[in-house]
Write a protein that holds these residues in place. Structure first.
Motif, PDB file in Angstrom:
ATOM      1  N   GLN A  23       0.831  -1.199   0.000  1.00  0.00           N
ATOM      2  CA  GLN A  23       0.000   0.000   0.000  1.00  0.00           C
ATOM      3  C   GLN A  23       0.872   1.259   0.000  1.00  0.00           C
ATOM      4  O   GLN A  23       0.561   2.237  -0.662  1.00  0.00           O
ATOM      5  CB  GLN A  23      -0.936   0.026   1.209  1.00  0.00           C
ATOM      6  CG  GLN A  23      -1.943  -1.104   1.236  1.00  0.00           C
ATOM      7  CD  GLN A  23      -2.887  -1.082   0.044  1.00  0.00           C
ATOM      8  OE1 GLN A  23      -3.158  -0.041  -0.550  1.00  0.00           O
ATOM      9  NE2 GLN A  23      -3.376  -2.249  -0.325  1.00  0.00           N
ATOM     10  N   LEU A  24       1.962   1.227   0.755  1.00  0.00           N
ATOM     11  CA  LEU A  24       2.834   2.394   0.860  1.00  0.00           C
ATOM     12  C   LEU A  24       3.310   2.860  -0.507  1.00  0.00           C
ATOM     13  O   LEU A  24       3.362   4.054  -0.775  1.00  0.00           O
ATOM     14  CB  LEU A  24       4.036   2.085   1.759  1.00  0.00           C
ATOM     15  CG  LEU A  24       5.062   3.207   1.907  1.00  0.00           C
ATOM     16  CD1 LEU A  24       4.435   4.428   2.563  1.00  0.00           C
ATOM     17  CD2 LEU A  24       6.258   2.724   2.709  1.00  0.00           C
ATOM     18  N   LYS A  25       3.627   1.929  -1.375  1.00  0.00           N
ATOM     19  CA  LYS A  25       4.149   2.334  -2.684  1.00  0.00           C
ATOM     20  C   LYS A  25       3.090   3.046  -3.520  1.00  0.00           C
ATOM     21  O   LYS A  25       3.428   3.767  -4.446  1.00  0.00           O
ATOM     22  CB  LYS A  25       4.736   1.136  -3.431  1.00  0.00           C
ATOM     23  CG  LYS A  25       3.709   0.145  -3.935  1.00  0.00           C
ATOM     24  CD  LYS A  25       4.383  -0.998  -4.669  1.00  0.00           C
ATOM     25  CE  LYS A  25       3.348  -1.922  -5.265  1.00  0.00           C
ATOM     26  NZ  LYS A  25       3.961  -3.002  -6.018  1.00  0.00           N
ATOM     27  N   ARG A  26       1.818   2.875  -3.181  1.00  0.00           N
ATOM     28  CA  ARG A  26       0.752   3.536  -3.944  1.00  0.00           C
ATOM     29  C   ARG A  26       0.289   4.839  -3.316  1.00  0.00           C
ATOM     30  O   ARG A  26      -0.389   5.624  -3.950  1.00  0.00           O
ATOM     31  CB  ARG A  26      -0.430   2.585  -4.103  1.00  0.00           C
ATOM     32  CG  ARG A  26      -0.030   1.347  -4.897  1.00  0.00           C
ATOM     33  CD  ARG A  26      -1.160   0.494  -5.352  1.00  0.00           C
ATOM     34  NE  ARG A  26      -2.312   0.466  -4.491  1.00  0.00           N
ATOM     35  CZ  ARG A  26      -3.060  -0.592  -4.279  1.00  0.00           C
ATOM     36  NH1 ARG A  26      -2.733  -1.724  -4.835  1.00  0.00           N
ATOM     37  NH2 ARG A  26      -4.118  -0.546  -3.516  1.00  0.00           N
ATOM     38  N   PHE A  27       0.646   5.087  -2.059  1.00  0.00           N
ATOM     39  CA  PHE A  27       0.247   6.325  -1.395  1.00  0.00           C
ATOM     40  C   PHE A  27       1.070   7.494  -1.926  1.00  0.00           C
ATOM     41  O   PHE A  27       2.242   7.349  -2.238  1.00  0.00           O
ATOM     42  CB  PHE A  27       0.463   6.237   0.115  1.00  0.00           C
ATOM     43  CG  PHE A  27      -0.417   5.240   0.828  1.00  0.00           C
ATOM     44  CD1 PHE A  27      -1.599   4.779   0.274  1.00  0.00           C
ATOM     45  CD2 PHE A  27      -0.052   4.767   2.068  1.00  0.00           C
ATOM     46  CE1 PHE A  27      -2.399   3.866   0.944  1.00  0.00           C
ATOM     47  CE2 PHE A  27      -0.842   3.860   2.749  1.00  0.00           C
ATOM     48  CZ  PHE A  27      -2.022   3.411   2.179  1.00  0.00           C
ATOM     49  N   GLN A  28       0.454   8.645  -1.996  1.00  0.00           N
ATOM     50  CA  GLN A  28       1.156   9.867  -2.382  1.00  0.00           C
ATOM     51  C   GLN A  28       1.777  10.482  -1.117  1.00  0.00           C
ATOM     52  O   GLN A  28       1.332  11.508  -0.630  1.00  0.00           O
ATOM     53  CB  GLN A  28       0.184  10.850  -3.039  1.00  0.00           C
ATOM     54  CG  GLN A  28      -0.356  10.392  -4.369  1.00  0.00           C
ATOM     55  CD  GLN A  28       0.706  10.454  -5.458  1.00  0.00           C
ATOM     56  OE1 GLN A  28       1.735  11.097  -5.333  1.00  0.00           O
ATOM     57  NE2 GLN A  28       0.462   9.761  -6.549  1.00  0.00           N
ATOM     58  N   ILE A  29       2.805   9.825  -0.607  1.00  0.00           N
ATOM     59  CA  ILE A  29       3.437  10.262   0.635  1.00  0.00           C
ATOM     60  C   ILE A  29       4.700  11.046   0.299  1.00  0.00           C
ATOM     61  O   ILE A  29       5.530  10.605  -0.484  1.00  0.00           O
ATOM     62  CB  ILE A  29       3.797   9.056   1.535  1.00  0.00           C
ATOM     63  CG1 ILE A  29       2.534   8.320   1.974  1.00  0.00           C
ATOM     64  CG2 ILE A  29       4.628   9.484   2.730  1.00  0.00           C
ATOM     65  CD1 ILE A  29       1.633   9.110   2.890  1.00  0.00           C
ATOM     66  N   TYR A  30       4.841  12.201   0.920  1.00  0.00           N
ATOM     67  CA  TYR A  30       6.015  13.058   0.745  1.00  0.00           C
ATOM     68  C   TYR A  30       7.082  12.737   1.785  1.00  0.00           C
ATOM     69  O   TYR A  30       8.265  12.852   1.524  1.00  0.00           O
ATOM     70  CB  TYR A  30       5.564  14.520   0.872  1.00  0.00           C
ATOM     71  CG  TYR A  30       6.672  15.525   0.918  1.00  0.00           C
ATOM     72  CD1 TYR A  30       7.396  15.842  -0.228  1.00  0.00           C
ATOM     73  CD2 TYR A  30       6.998  16.180   2.096  1.00  0.00           C
ATOM     74  CE1 TYR A  30       8.415  16.774  -0.187  1.00  0.00           C
ATOM     75  CE2 TYR A  30       8.012  17.120   2.140  1.00  0.00           C
ATOM     76  CZ  TYR A  30       8.713  17.406   0.993  1.00  0.00           C
ATOM     77  OH  TYR A  30       9.722  18.329   1.034  1.00  0.00           O
ATOM     78  N   LYS A  31       6.632  12.318   2.970  1.00  0.00           N
ATOM     79  CA  LYS A  31       7.565  12.128   4.075  1.00  0.00           C
ATOM     80  C   LYS A  31       7.098  11.021   5.010  1.00  0.00           C
ATOM     81  O   LYS A  31       5.923  10.907   5.302  1.00  0.00           O
ATOM     82  CB  LYS A  31       7.652  13.435   4.861  1.00  0.00           C
ATOM     83  CG  LYS A  31       8.631  13.448   6.001  1.00  0.00           C
ATOM     84  CD  LYS A  31       8.528  14.731   6.815  1.00  0.00           C
ATOM     85  CE  LYS A  31       8.697  15.955   5.970  1.00  0.00           C
ATOM     86  NZ  LYS A  31       8.559  17.195   6.745  1.00  0.00           N
ATOM     87  N   LEU A  32       8.057  10.216   5.476  1.00  0.00           N
ATOM     88  CA  LEU A  32       7.808   9.249   6.541  1.00  0.00           C
ATOM     89  C   LEU A  32       8.418   9.796   7.821  1.00  0.00           C
ATOM     90  O   LEU A  32       9.568  10.230   7.825  1.00  0.00           O
ATOM     91  CB  LEU A  32       8.465   7.900   6.235  1.00  0.00           C
ATOM     92  CG  LEU A  32       7.894   7.081   5.097  1.00  0.00           C
ATOM     93  CD1 LEU A  32       8.700   5.793   4.936  1.00  0.00           C
ATOM     94  CD2 LEU A  32       6.439   6.774   5.317  1.00  0.00           C
ATOM     95  N   LYS A  33       7.643   9.759   8.890  1.00  0.00           N
ATOM     96  CA  LYS A  33       8.151  10.194  10.182  1.00  0.00           C
ATOM     97  C   LYS A  33       8.493   8.951  10.997  1.00  0.00           C
ATOM     98  O   LYS A  33       7.632   8.128  11.267  1.00  0.00           O
ATOM     99  CB  LYS A  33       7.120  11.073  10.886  1.00  0.00           C
ATOM    100  CG  LYS A  33       6.890  12.370  10.097  1.00  0.00           C
ATOM    101  CD  LYS A  33       6.037  13.347  10.827  1.00  0.00           C
ATOM    102  CE  LYS A  33       6.889  14.075  11.827  1.00  0.00           C
ATOM    103  NZ  LYS A  33       6.131  15.087  12.561  1.00  0.00           N
ATOM    104  N   ILE A  34       9.766   8.819  11.318  1.00  0.00           N
ATOM    105  CA  ILE A  34      10.258   7.662  12.052  1.00  0.00           C
ATOM    106  C   ILE A  34       9.900   7.840  13.522  1.00  0.00           C
ATOM    107  O   ILE A  34      10.307   8.816  14.158  1.00  0.00           O
ATOM    108  CB  ILE A  34      11.781   7.511  11.881  1.00  0.00           C
ATOM    109  CG1 ILE A  34      12.122   7.402  10.393  1.00  0.00           C
ATOM    110  CG2 ILE A  34      12.295   6.306  12.661  1.00  0.00           C
ATOM    111  CD1 ILE A  34      13.605   7.569  10.093  1.00  0.00           C
TER     112      ILE A  34
END
Length: 135
Positions: free
Chosen positions: A43-54
């Motif tokens: 799913q992550l690869k399809r999301f329009q995510i700009y940033k991951l917060k660790i």
């Protein structure tokens, strides 16, 4: 705009559609607390995510826990490969910051930089820091 993993994972199709619409309007999204829930990499690869917060739970013991170092490094490398920025939460020591820099983490936040500030105190703090770095 910040989302938690759970929001995106509970109804991935709806989340993807909404994220695509927001992205088209110029809104950039961060996924907060990445790695603490039940995220699906498919799913992550399809999301329009700009940033991951660790999440800070991985950052807290970077100096003493090789598993946390491995997880943080893997999140950063994965994000880099996907063209996603990373922000480490809960940075409290110079040692943590140094490790994150070595791994290529884009940003860090936490008590190492400042305790939370009220609106009236944040402007002078930012101006002071700007002058200190020559901006």
């Amino acid at each position: 705009l910040e989302l938690t993993e759970g929001v995106a994972v509970d109804d991935p199709r709806s989340a993807i559609a909404t994220m695509d619409q927001l992205f088209a309007r110029g809104v950039r999204m961060s996924m907060d607390d990445f790695g603490t829930g039940y995220s699906s990499l498919s799913q992550l690869k399809r999301f329009q995510i700009y940033k991951l917060k660790i999440d800070q739970s991985f950052v807290r013991d970077l100096g003493v826990d090789s598993n946390d170092r491995a997880i943080v490094s893997a999140i950063i490398r994965m994000a880099q490969a996907l063209g996603i920025r990373t922000t480490a939460e809960g940075v409290e020591t110079a040692e943590q910051l140094e490790y994150l820099r070595e791994q290529g983490c884009d940003e860090a936040q936490g008590y190492y930089f400042s305790r939370p500030q009220s609106a009236e105190h944040i402007t002078p703090l930012l101006l002071q820091r700007r002058l200190a770095i020559g901006g």
